[in-house]
Design a protein around this motif. Structure first.
Motif, PDB file in Angstrom:
ATOM      1  N   LEU A 424      -9.986 -13.692 -33.403  1.00 59.54           N
ATOM      2  CA  LEU A 424     -11.437 -13.548 -33.421  1.00 59.54           C
ATOM      3  C   LEU A 424     -11.939 -12.889 -32.136  1.00 59.54           C
ATOM      4  N   ASP A 425     -11.290 -13.196 -31.011  1.00 59.55           N
ATOM      5  CA  ASP A 425     -11.644 -12.534 -29.753  1.00 59.55           C
ATOM      6  C   ASP A 425     -11.344 -11.041 -29.820  1.00 59.55           C
ATOM      7  N   LEU A 426     -10.199 -10.707 -30.431  1.00 61.17           N
ATOM      8  CA  LEU A 426      -9.847  -9.289 -30.598  1.00 61.17           C
ATOM      9  C   LEU A 426     -10.856  -8.588 -31.505  1.00 61.17           C
ATOM     10  N   PHE A 427     -11.277  -9.275 -32.544  1.00 62.40           N
ATOM     11  CA  PHE A 427     -12.254  -8.695 -33.475  1.00 62.40           C
ATOM     12  C   PHE A 427     -13.593  -8.480 -32.772  1.00 62.40           C
ATOM     13  N   TYR A 428     -14.016  -9.482 -31.987  1.00 56.16           N
ATOM     14  CA  TYR A 428     -15.272  -9.352 -31.246  1.00 56.16           C
ATOM     15  C   TYR A 428     -15.202  -8.170 -30.278  1.00 56.16           C
ATOM     16  N   ALA A 429     -14.113  -8.072 -29.541  1.00 55.33           N
ATOM     17  CA  ALA A 429     -13.948  -6.976 -28.590  1.00 55.33           C
ATOM     18  C   ALA A 429     -14.021  -5.627 -29.309  1.00 55.33           C
ATOM     19  N   SER A 430     -13.417  -5.546 -30.495  1.00 55.49           N
ATOM     20  CA  SER A 430     -13.445  -4.303 -31.275  1.00 55.49           C
ATOM     21  C   SER A 430     -14.872  -3.920 -31.637  1.00 55.49           C
ATOM     22  N   THR A 431     -15.661  -4.909 -32.096  1.00 57.26           N
ATOM     23  CA  THR A 431     -17.042  -4.611 -32.489  1.00 57.26           C
ATOM     24  C   THR A 431     -17.880  -4.175 -31.284  1.00 57.26           C
TER      25      THR A 431
END
Length: 474
Positions: A424-431
């Motif tokens: 989820l942290d990786l997804f947030y960083a991507s967005t």
């Protein structure tokens, strides 16, 4: 409302495309330039055509080697005389070969000759840009008029694009110019339009395409065609802008505010043209945009790192002319003097330093006046007047983590955080990276409206609550 002039002739082109893709028998002239014709069956294979044939070398027929390319191989069918630009012999079993070719043209065609060009690219699904880009109405001989057209001005030349469909609801992207030119000139412009569309819609047309060449400006019936393979089609569910506030915001009260005040708008023709022109002028910018699109379809392990690299590339492009003003030491002469004195000290003690280490130190001295990575990533935002939030600055500071394979702890959950929290942290960083990239790109091409703020849109999925608006003004 804008119109694309004239009635565009697409019907015959779709017939040619569908006939080209049907498996068929023909004769290959082997070896190239020889007089022997070998029966061969062609059929589609990915983004190429596959040719299977039996070949037994004799006195006048040299042996063919597996793993080699044969150039300009003639392939004759009952209805066409084709030339295979490069036939790769990928498989051999005794006397049976299977070759693959992604570049095929009709006999007599020359890339250096000037023609009127139209390219048609098959799509796996309908491409829709009604809420992203200012559209143009076109009329086609397929029997309808549609708003699924657009116009770009590239090198002072109008380039038209249309999304068309046949009776079977199969969709195609058609791009054309009404100016006579050689293949390279047109293909570069068409590629710029294709990539700009891919970026703004989340749908990059690919796999393969058909260039149709016309001698006459009416462009009714093609004189030649050239089939070529492209990089794979990319499909996303997101795009940087959207005129419809309800497209991403489920809260009707918040979306209604944007709708009533008419705050959101599309990328207009002028801005789209500037985007295409920048793509045409810079292979680095083209690579940056393609990297963004490919990162968007990559796994979470690669996605934020890909966006971080794209951001570095974009930063260098935007700040290229202002780099000297952003260096810690503004004076070039002073910077040079300091570096020379540092080198003198290193030389003085060089006898006590390993040669390889000495070389490393001298390289670092040459880089003494370079910006830090953090300053380098912030510089284009400052240059374009884009205000960064604390959350933006925090994500920029994770750049080294992603480039070195580390997963930053966005929520400060600690070293024992779950694999789900890491993802989820990786997804947030991507967005967050994606939104920042969109703000830079669109401000750079003259867009002054709102981009979708994806960290907010995806906050329910990431579990990271934010006090930000769902759209950000650039």
């Amino acid at each position: 409302m804008k119109y694309i002039p004239g009635r565009i002739c697409h019907k015959e082109l779709l017939v040619i495309i569908k006939g080209f893709l049907k498996p068929k028998w023909g004769k290959l002239r082997l070896p190239p330039g020889g007089t022997t014709y070998i029966s061969s069956r062609s059929k589609p294979s990915g983004s190429e055509l596959q040719f299977e044939f039996s070949y037994i070398p004799g006195r006048s027929m040299k042996d063919l080697k597996f793993g080699t390319f044969l150039k300009k191989v003639a392939f004759t069918t009952t209805s066409q005389n084709l030339v295979l630009e490069n036939l790769f012999l990928g498989t051999r079993s005794l006397s049976t070969f299977i070759g693959y070719c992604g570049h095929i043209y009709t006999k007599g065609y020359s890339k250096s000759t000037k023609y009127y060009y139209r390219i048609v690219i098959p799509l796996s699904r309908k491409m829709n840009f009604f809420f992203q880009i200012e559209d143009s109405i076109y009329e086609t001989d397929l029997g309808y008029r549609s708003r699924a057209g657009l116009t770009a001005i590239i090198c002072n030349e109008e380039v038209y694009a249309c999304v068309i469909n046949d009776n079977n609801k199969e969709y195609f992207l058609s791009i054309e110019s009404r100016i006579k030119q050689d293949f390279d000139s047109f293909s570069l412009k068409a590629n710029a339009v294709k990539n700009a569309l891919g970026y703004l819609t989340g749908h990059l047309a690919g796999n393969n395409g058909y260039y149709f060449a016309y001698r006459h400006k009416a462009m009714k019936s093609p004189d030649y065609f050239y089939f070529t393979g492209f990089r794979n089609e990319i499909l996303h569910s997101i795009s940087p802008v959207n005129e419809n506030p309800y497209a991403y915001v489920w809260n009707k009260r918040i979306a209604g505010k944007y709708y009533r005040k008419k705050l959101l708008r599309k990328v207009n023709q002028k801005e789209f043209s500037v985007l295409c022109q920048k793509l045409l002028d810079s292979t680095m910018f083209e690579s940056c945009l393609v990297l963004m699109m490919e990162s968007g379809s990559a796994s979470l392990l690669f996605r934020p790192g890909g966006y971080a690299i794209a951001l570095e590339m974009l930063s260098d492009l935007i700040t290229a002319k202002a780099k000297s003003k952003m260096s810690p030491i503004k004076s070039k002469s002073l910077s040079k003097k300091i570096r020379e004195e540092c080198k003198q000290i290193i030389t003085k003690y060089g006898h006590s330093i390993d040669p390889d280490d000495l070389k490393t130190l001298n390289i670092r001295i040459e880089q003494l006046n370079q910006q830090t990575n953090k300053a380098r990533l912030r510089a284009p935002f400052d240059l374009l007047g884009i205000k960064l939030l604390d959350a933006d600055i925090a994500i920029l500071e994770t750049r080294n983590d992603f480039l070195h394979g580390r997963h930053p702890d966005i929520t400060k959950a600690g070293p024992l955080r779950s694999e789900r929290r890491i993802n989820l942290d990786l997804f947030y960083a991507s967005t967050r990276f994606y939104t920042l990239l969109n703000m830079l790109i669109l401000k750079w091409v003259g867009f002054d409206n709102y981009v979708v703020n994806f960290p907010v849109i995806q906050s329910g999925a990431t579990g990271i609550k934010l006090r930000e608006e769902p759209y950000r003004k650039v």
